[in-house]
Scaffold this motif. Structure first.
Motif, PDB file in Angstrom:
ATOM      1  N   VAL A   1      39.753 -75.257 -71.337  1.00  0.00           N
ATOM      2  CA  VAL A   1      38.762 -74.695 -70.413  1.00  0.00           C
ATOM      3  C   VAL A   1      38.907 -73.174 -70.354  1.00  0.00           C
ATOM      4  O   VAL A   1      37.917 -72.426 -70.420  1.00  0.00           O
ATOM      5  CB  VAL A   1      38.924 -75.309 -69.006  1.00  0.00           C
ATOM      6  N   PHE A   2      40.148 -72.707 -70.247  1.00  0.00           N
ATOM      7  CA  PHE A   2      40.418 -71.262 -70.186  1.00  0.00           C
ATOM      8  C   PHE A   2      39.929 -70.570 -71.460  1.00  0.00           C
ATOM      9  O   PHE A   2      39.285 -69.516 -71.395  1.00  0.00           O
ATOM     10  CB  PHE A   2      41.910 -71.031 -69.991  1.00  0.00           C
ATOM     11  N   ALA A   3      40.230 -71.171 -72.614  1.00  0.00           N
ATOM     12  CA  ALA A   3      39.812 -70.571 -73.886  1.00  0.00           C
ATOM     13  C   ALA A   3      38.292 -70.493 -73.985  1.00  0.00           C
ATOM     14  O   ALA A   3      37.741 -69.470 -74.422  1.00  0.00           O
ATOM     15  CB  ALA A   3      40.375 -71.383 -75.049  1.00  0.00           C
ATOM     16  N   GLN A   4      37.622 -71.541 -73.561  1.00  0.00           N
ATOM     17  CA  GLN A   4      36.158 -71.538 -73.635  1.00  0.00           C
ATOM     18  C   GLN A   4      35.558 -70.486 -72.710  1.00  0.00           C
ATOM     19  O   GLN A   4      34.590 -69.805 -73.070  1.00  0.00           O
ATOM     20  CB  GLN A   4      35.609 -72.920 -73.292  1.00  0.00           C
ATOM     21  N   LEU A   5      36.134 -70.331 -71.534  1.00  0.00           N
ATOM     22  CA  LEU A   5      35.619 -69.336 -70.598  1.00  0.00           C
ATOM     23  C   LEU A   5      35.875 -67.912 -71.091  1.00  0.00           C
ATOM     24  O   LEU A   5      35.041 -67.019 -70.901  1.00  0.00           O
ATOM     25  CB  LEU A   5      36.259 -69.530 -69.220  1.00  0.00           C
ATOM     26  N   GLN A   6      37.031 -67.702 -71.734  1.00  0.00           N
ATOM     27  CA  GLN A   6      37.417 -66.360 -72.159  1.00  0.00           C
ATOM     28  C   GLN A   6      36.660 -65.894 -73.394  1.00  0.00           C
ATOM     29  O   GLN A   6      36.323 -64.709 -73.513  1.00  0.00           O
ATOM     30  CB  GLN A   6      38.926 -66.304 -72.420  1.00  0.00           C
ATOM     31  N   ILE A   7      36.428 -66.781 -74.337  1.00  0.00           N
ATOM     32  CA  ILE A   7      35.828 -66.347 -75.609  1.00  0.00           C
ATOM     33  C   ILE A   7      34.549 -67.099 -75.932  1.00  0.00           C
ATOM     34  O   ILE A   7      34.196 -67.272 -77.099  1.00  0.00           O
ATOM     35  CB  ILE A   7      36.840 -66.501 -76.770  1.00  0.00           C
ATOM     36  N   SER A   8      33.843 -67.537 -74.923  1.00  0.00           N
ATOM     37  CA  SER A   8      32.604 -68.287 -75.152  1.00  0.00           C
ATOM     38  C   SER A   8      31.576 -67.457 -75.923  1.00  0.00           C
ATOM     39  O   SER A   8      30.754 -68.003 -76.663  1.00  0.00           O
ATOM     40  CB  SER A   8      32.007 -68.753 -73.822  1.00  0.00           C
ATOM     41  N   HIS A   9      31.636 -66.128 -75.769  1.00  0.00           N
ATOM     42  CA  HIS A   9      30.681 -65.259 -76.459  1.00  0.00           C
ATOM     43  C   HIS A   9      30.907 -65.231 -77.968  1.00  0.00           C
ATOM     44  O   HIS A   9      30.034 -64.763 -78.712  1.00  0.00           O
ATOM     45  CB  HIS A   9      30.772 -63.834 -75.897  1.00  0.00           C
ATOM     46  N   ARG A  10      32.074 -65.699 -78.428  1.00  0.00           N
ATOM     47  CA  ARG A  10      32.357 -65.728 -79.860  1.00  0.00           C
ATOM     48  C   ARG A  10      32.229 -67.132 -80.455  1.00  0.00           C
ATOM     49  O   ARG A  10      32.544 -67.325 -81.614  1.00  0.00           O
ATOM     50  CB  ARG A  10      33.771 -65.200 -80.140  1.00  0.00           C
ATOM     51  N   MET A  11      31.787 -68.088 -79.655  1.00  0.00           N
ATOM     52  CA  MET A  11      31.770 -69.478 -80.099  1.00  0.00           C
ATOM     53  C   MET A  11      30.358 -70.041 -80.052  1.00  0.00           C
ATOM     54  O   MET A  11      29.635 -69.844 -79.069  1.00  0.00           O
ATOM     55  CB  MET A  11      32.691 -70.325 -79.206  1.00  0.00           C
ATOM     56  N   ASP A  12      29.986 -70.740 -81.147  1.00  0.00           N
ATOM     57  CA  ASP A  12      28.741 -71.488 -81.116  1.00  0.00           C
ATOM     58  C   ASP A  12      29.050 -72.939 -80.745  1.00  0.00           C
ATOM     59  O   ASP A  12      30.202 -73.289 -80.444  1.00  0.00           O
ATOM     60  CB  ASP A  12      28.012 -71.396 -82.458  1.00  0.00           C
ATOM     61  N   ALA A  13      28.049 -73.797 -80.783  1.00  0.00           N
ATOM     62  CA  ALA A  13      28.240 -75.189 -80.360  1.00  0.00           C
ATOM     63  C   ALA A  13      29.257 -75.918 -81.234  1.00  0.00           C
ATOM     64  O   ALA A  13      30.054 -76.721 -80.739  1.00  0.00           O
ATOM     65  CB  ALA A  13      26.897 -75.923 -80.388  1.00  0.00           C
ATOM     66  N   TYR A  14      29.237 -75.623 -82.530  1.00  0.00           N
ATOM     67  CA  TYR A  14      30.180 -76.278 -83.429  1.00  0.00           C
ATOM     68  C   TYR A  14      31.617 -75.887 -83.089  1.00  0.00           C
ATOM     69  O   TYR A  14      32.526 -76.723 -83.084  1.00  0.00           O
ATOM     70  CB  TYR A  14      29.871 -75.902 -84.884  1.00  0.00           C
ATOM     71  N   GLU A  15      31.835 -74.611 -82.809  1.00  0.00           N
ATOM     72  CA  GLU A  15      33.189 -74.141 -82.521  1.00  0.00           C
ATOM     73  C   GLU A  15      33.688 -74.650 -81.173  1.00  0.00           C
ATOM     74  O   GLU A  15      34.884 -74.885 -80.998  1.00  0.00           O
ATOM     75  CB  GLU A  15      33.221 -72.613 -82.604  1.00  0.00           C
ATOM     76  N   VAL A  16      32.788 -74.823 -80.223  1.00  0.00           N
ATOM     77  CA  VAL A  16      33.174 -75.439 -78.947  1.00  0.00           C
ATOM     78  C   VAL A  16      33.625 -76.875 -79.191  1.00  0.00           C
ATOM     79  O   VAL A  16      34.629 -77.336 -78.626  1.00  0.00           O
ATOM     80  CB  VAL A  16      32.001 -75.392 -77.944  1.00  0.00           C
ATOM     81  N   ALA A  17      32.888 -77.578 -80.047  1.00  0.00           N
ATOM     82  CA  ALA A  17      33.272 -78.955 -80.382  1.00  0.00           C
ATOM     83  C   ALA A  17      34.636 -78.993 -81.059  1.00  0.00           C
ATOM     84  O   ALA A  17      35.470 -79.865 -80.767  1.00  0.00           O
ATOM     85  CB  ALA A  17      32.214 -79.589 -81.277  1.00  0.00           C
ATOM     86  N   ILE A  18      34.887 -78.033 -81.955  1.00  0.00           N
ATOM     87  CA  ILE A  18      36.185 -77.969 -82.632  1.00  0.00           C
ATOM     88  C   ILE A  18      37.293 -77.689 -81.626  1.00  0.00           C
ATOM     89  O   ILE A  18      38.384 -78.272 -81.701  1.00  0.00           O
ATOM     90  CB  ILE A  18      36.155 -76.884 -83.734  1.00  0.00           C
ATOM     91  N   LEU A  19      37.027 -76.796 -80.664  1.00  0.00           N
ATOM     92  CA  LEU A  19      38.020 -76.482 -79.630  1.00  0.00           C
ATOM     93  C   LEU A  19      38.436 -77.740 -78.880  1.00  0.00           C
ATOM     94  O   LEU A  19      39.637 -78.005 -78.707  1.00  0.00           O
ATOM     95  CB  LEU A  19      37.450 -75.447 -78.660  1.00  0.00           C
ATOM     96  N   TRP A  20      37.459 -78.526 -78.440  1.00  0.00           N
ATOM     97  CA  TRP A  20      37.785 -79.711 -77.659  1.00  0.00           C
ATOM     98  C   TRP A  20      38.376 -80.824 -78.518  1.00  0.00           C
ATOM     99  O   TRP A  20      39.213 -81.598 -78.046  1.00  0.00           O
ATOM    100  CB  TRP A  20      36.555 -80.196 -76.905  1.00  0.00           C
TER     101      TRP A  20
END
Length: 398
Positions: free
Chosen positions: A42-61
């Motif tokens: 959650v912290f990573a997504q909030l901090q660098i959401s501007h550098r992530m597209d939907a695919y990268e969010v999926a990879i994060l989780w």
């Protein structure tokens, strides 16, 4: 006689009733680890959401879920993963958004990517010495383990930790150097060799704890030491440690999942080859009636089989992912490019190895030699193709 059979059946039934499911075997520390992994994602997504597209969010989780499952399966990862992330985050804070801060004491000597990698390289050699000396001492004193072997295990953990921290910090450094061109550090041979060392160390440590085969550490660490020599040469002679812009062919989120899966396979295959050498030595001693300092050949072969099975699974996944990436990038799933052709040869080699063991019932020397020869096939597919052949994957040259 019937009464004995009935008693046996009752005991078996009671044993099954006493068996706990996987989730019921988890303790409070497992659930706290899962909570920490979730909050970190959650912290990573909030901090660098501007550098992530939907695919990268999926990879994060997906990575967060995989970290939880691995931590539940192999308990030491419950401290390894947080220690790596916290150390890397500390390095990020020390940089403070400016690569010029790399001369700060902790960064310069411990936490910058190159410093961490050098600690990884040094501890591989130290672990190798401890494993060899410990195995010799254990054989002389007729003991299963000793302090030196224990130190070897600890140093192998340190090498994996340092290497993983180095990769995470290098990822951040790439954004500090080129804010618009930062990338995950698996884009060239230098970076993937560091990843390879981390994965190989962790896989070996799991098998060491699972099968109590500390005396085999010298075989696996000797191969890792050879890789370290190459990494040092590659860094000094070609300045491969410098962070370069990502070439267009690799500017894809597919790289984040294809490359790590590939190197789990490579790491497992290399471990199996070194265990094949150990099995050949154990078989020679057993056939000569000599008391061996190694575990028995059946145990070594079982570990070798487990390693190849895991490696084959992940190499298959990586090959499928590579085909999907090729279709996305070049419009076709398979081109019989040299890299693709040799990847298929590697896959076919271990598919036949597993078939011969599981279906044909082969055991012993033949499979051990096969695993050793498989290392050369895998090495050529990984490095040799890049050195001697050209094709769509020629961006990985030496």
């Amino acid at each position: 006689m019937n009464q004995t059979i009935n008693n046996t059946e009752k005991l078996s039934g009671h044993a099954l009733l006493a068996h706990k499911s996987f989730l019921r075997r988890l303790n409070i520390w497992d659930w706290l680890f899962a909570l920490a992994a979730t909050l970190t994602a959650v912290f990573a997504q909030l901090q660098i959401s501007h550098r992530m597209d939907a695919y990268e969010v999926a990879i994060l989780w997906f990575c967060a879920a995989a970290a939880v499952l691995l931590g539940w399966f192999f308990k030491p990862l419950r401290w390894f993963t947080p220690a790596s992330l916290l150390s890397a985050y500390g390095a990020v804070q020390l940089y403070g958004g400016n690569i010029a801060h790399a001369d700060r004491f902790l960064l310069k000597y411990f936490l910058s990517s190159q410093s961490a990698v050098m600690w990884q390289c040094a501890t591989v050699f130290l672990a190798l010495f401890c494993y060899i000396a410990g195995a010799f001492t254990a054989h002389r004193r007729q003991t299963a383990t000793n302090t030196l072997l224990g130190i070897g295990t600890v140093l192998t953990w340190v090498s994996a930790l340092a290497g993983f921290i180095g990769l995470l910090v290098r990822w951040h450094e790439s954004y500090l150097l080129r804010p618009d061109a930062g990338h995950i550090p698996v884009s060239n041979l230098y970076e993937v060799f560091i990843l390879f060392l981390v994965i190989t160390a962790l896989m070996y440590l799991y098998y060491e704890s699972r099968f109590a085969v500390q005396k085999l550490g010298g075989f696996v660490l000797s191969f890792m030491a050879a890789v370290v020599v190459f990494v040092l040469w590659y860094s000094l002679s070609r300045e491969a440690h410098t962070i370069q812009p990502l070439i267009p062919a690799l500017q894809s989120w597919w790289m984040k999942i294809h490359v790590p899966a590939n190197f789990i396979g490579y790491g497992a295959f290399c471990i199996s080859a070194m265990l094949g050498i150990a099995e050949l030595m154990a078989l020679r001693n057993e056939n000569a009636g000599k008391k061996s300092w190694l575990p028995d050949s059946q145990t070594i072969e079982e570990v070798m089989y487990k390693a190849i099975a895991v490696g084959f699974l992940f190499f298959t996944i990586a090959t499928i992912l590579g085909a999907l990436w090729a279709a996305d990038a070049w419009g076709r799933y398979w081109s019989w490019d040299p890299k693709e052709t040799w990847a298929f040869i590697v896959w076919l080699n271990y598919a036949v190895w597993l078939h011969m063991r599981l279906v044909a019932g082969w055991r012993g020397k033949v499979l051990a030699w096969w695993a050793v020869i498989g290392l050369f096939i895998t090495a050529f597919a990984f490095v040799g193709v890049n050195m001697f052949l050209s094709g769509l994957h020629s961006y990985g040259t030496l």
